[in-house]
Design an enzyme around this catalytic site. Structure first.
Site, short mmCIF file in Angstrom:
data_model
loop_
_atom_site.label_atom_id
_atom_site.label_comp_id
_atom_site.label_asym_id
_atom_site.label_seq_id
_atom_site.Cartn_x
_atom_site.Cartn_y
_atom_site.Cartn_z
N ASP A 19 50.93 -40.93 -26.94
CA ASP A 19 51.17 -41.76 -28.12
C ASP A 19 49.85 -42.07 -28.85
O ASP A 19 48.79 -42.12 -28.22
CB ASP A 19 51.86 -43.06 -27.68
N ASN A 21 48.84 -40.54 -31.92
CA ASN A 21 48.28 -39.49 -32.79
C ASN A 21 48.18 -39.97 -34.23
O ASN A 21 47.17 -39.74 -34.91
CB ASN A 21 49.19 -38.25 -32.79
N GLU A 66 64.56 -39.06 -30.97
CA GLU A 66 64.40 -39.96 -32.12
C GLU A 66 63.42 -39.40 -33.15
O GLU A 66 63.47 -39.75 -34.33
CB GLU A 66 63.86 -41.32 -31.66
N ASN A 67 62.49 -38.56 -32.69
CA ASN A 67 61.44 -38.06 -33.59
C ASN A 67 61.97 -37.20 -34.74
O ASN A 67 61.27 -37.00 -35.74
CB ASN A 67 60.39 -37.27 -32.81
N ARG A 193 55.83 -49.48 -23.38
CA ARG A 193 57.28 -49.23 -23.33
C ARG A 193 57.51 -47.86 -22.72
O ARG A 193 56.61 -47.03 -22.67
CB ARG A 193 57.86 -49.17 -24.76
C1 FPP Z 1 53.15 -39.73 -30.72
O1 FPP Z 1 52.18 -40.18 -31.62
C2 FPP Z 1 53.12 -38.29 -30.60
C3 FPP Z 1 54.13 -37.44 -30.97
C4 FPP Z 1 55.43 -37.86 -31.53
C5 FPP Z 1 53.99 -35.99 -30.87
C6 FPP Z 1 53.28 -35.48 -29.65
C7 FPP Z 1 52.71 -34.18 -30.01
C8 FPP Z 1 51.50 -33.75 -29.65
C9 FPP Z 1 50.61 -34.44 -28.72
C10 FPP Z 1 50.95 -32.50 -30.22
C11 FPP Z 1 51.55 -31.25 -29.82
C12 FPP Z 1 52.01 -31.12 -28.43
C13 FPP Z 1 52.18 -29.96 -27.82
C14 FPP Z 1 52.80 -29.88 -26.49
C15 FPP Z 1 51.71 -28.73 -28.46
P1 FPP Z 1 52.65 -40.97 -32.90
O2 FPP Z 1 52.76 -40.01 -34.01
O3 FPP Z 1 53.88 -41.74 -32.60
O4 FPP Z 1 51.44 -41.94 -33.12
P2 FPP Z 1 51.51 -43.39 -33.73
O5 FPP Z 1 52.31 -44.23 -32.77
O6 FPP Z 1 50.08 -43.79 -33.78
O7 FPP Z 1 52.15 -43.28 -35.06
#
Ligand code: FPP
Length: 239
Positions: A19, A21, A66-67, A193
């Site tokens: 989490d 990114n 959910e994404n 969570r």
């Molecule tokens: C959560 O961060 C992350 C994700 C929904 C995507 C996870 C994907 C990766 C780590 C990249 C690709 C993975 C692979 C296996 C190639 P968020 O976007 O919810 O961050 P935030 O909570 O700060 O908005």
């Protein structure tokens, strides 16, 4: 109280909620999608290090059910990233004899990605030193509903009786069948969570939360999480 024997200090199965990114990118004045791209690099580094540390299974929550509700453009970038990852990085993993499998509703992905997932699973099925499980379009409740339906059908087909349903029956019906329960769950970015991740499987897992955003999470941070796990006293037979 029973303290852990030395060989029990390394978790056999680590499950990670990657989490932060989006926040990582936003705080740098970059589009959120840049955070995902950087996060994909972290995946590579962390898997390599987990293997080196003797962890046998790593499950990564890469995309939740959910994404799909995220903005179209962000979903598209993530799909492109997964496709690229499965083409290039997974090929590298295959060369290193890493078993790769997928949990989640793969029918929601484009046909070419579904085919690639099936192919990767088939081609790596016999490798058993290190196993990477990618949770894509995954939601634990959906997985449990699918398992319940599966069990109900088996009962209707008289494969077994209701009175014989036990923990193992449920394990076998889940998409995580054959994979031991996670010992340690790591969630980055400061959120505390579980977000519908492996609800059944993590009933007794140790939980580790770190404020570090996933793109910044590195080998040393994984070592610190492993160390914290090793220090905790698991009282077997207790809660
Ligand atoms: C959560 O961060 C992350 C994700 C929904 C995507 C996870 C994907 C990766 C780590 C990249 C690709 C993975 C692979 C296996 C190639 P968020 O976007 O919810 O961050 P935030 O909570 O700060 O908005």
């Amino acid at each position: 109280m029973i303290t852990k024997p030395e060989d029990d200090k390394i978790p056999k199965h680590v499950a990670i909620i990657m989490d932060g990114n989006g926040r990582w990118a936003t705080e740098k004045g970059l589009p959120r999608t840049e955070g995902h791209k950087e996060g994909a690099k972290t995946v590579k580094i962390i898997l390599e290090h987990a293997k080196k540390r003797g962890i046998k299974y790593v499950t990564l929550y890469a995309f939740s059910s959910e994404n799909w509700k995220r903005p179209k453009e962000e979903v598209k970038v993530l799909m492109d990233l997964f496709r690229k990852y499965m083409k290039e990085d997974v090929k590298e993993l295959q060369k290193k004899k890493v078993r790769v499998s997928f949990i989640g509703d793969r029918t929601r992905f484009p046909e070419d990605m579904q085919e690639r997932m099936n192919e990767v699973e088939r081609e790596t099925a016999d490798y058993n030193d290190f196993h990477v499980i990618l949770a894509l379009s995954y939601g634990a409740r959906d997985d449990m509903i699918a398992a319940i339906k599966h069990i109900a059908l088996d009962v209707m087909d008289r494969k077994y009786m209701i009175s014989n349903i036990d923990e193992e029956t449920v394990n076998e019906a889940l998409s995580t069948h054959g994979i031991p329960y996670p010992d340690l769950v790591i969630r980055t970015s400061g959120e505390q969570r579980i977000s519908n991740f492996l609800l059944w499987e993590i009933a007794y897992a140790e939980l580790y939360f770190t404020p570090i955003y996933w793109p910044d999470f590195n080998e040393q941070d994984l070592d610190i999480a492993i160390e914290a796990y090793g220090r905790r006293n698991r009282r077997f037979g207790a809660v």
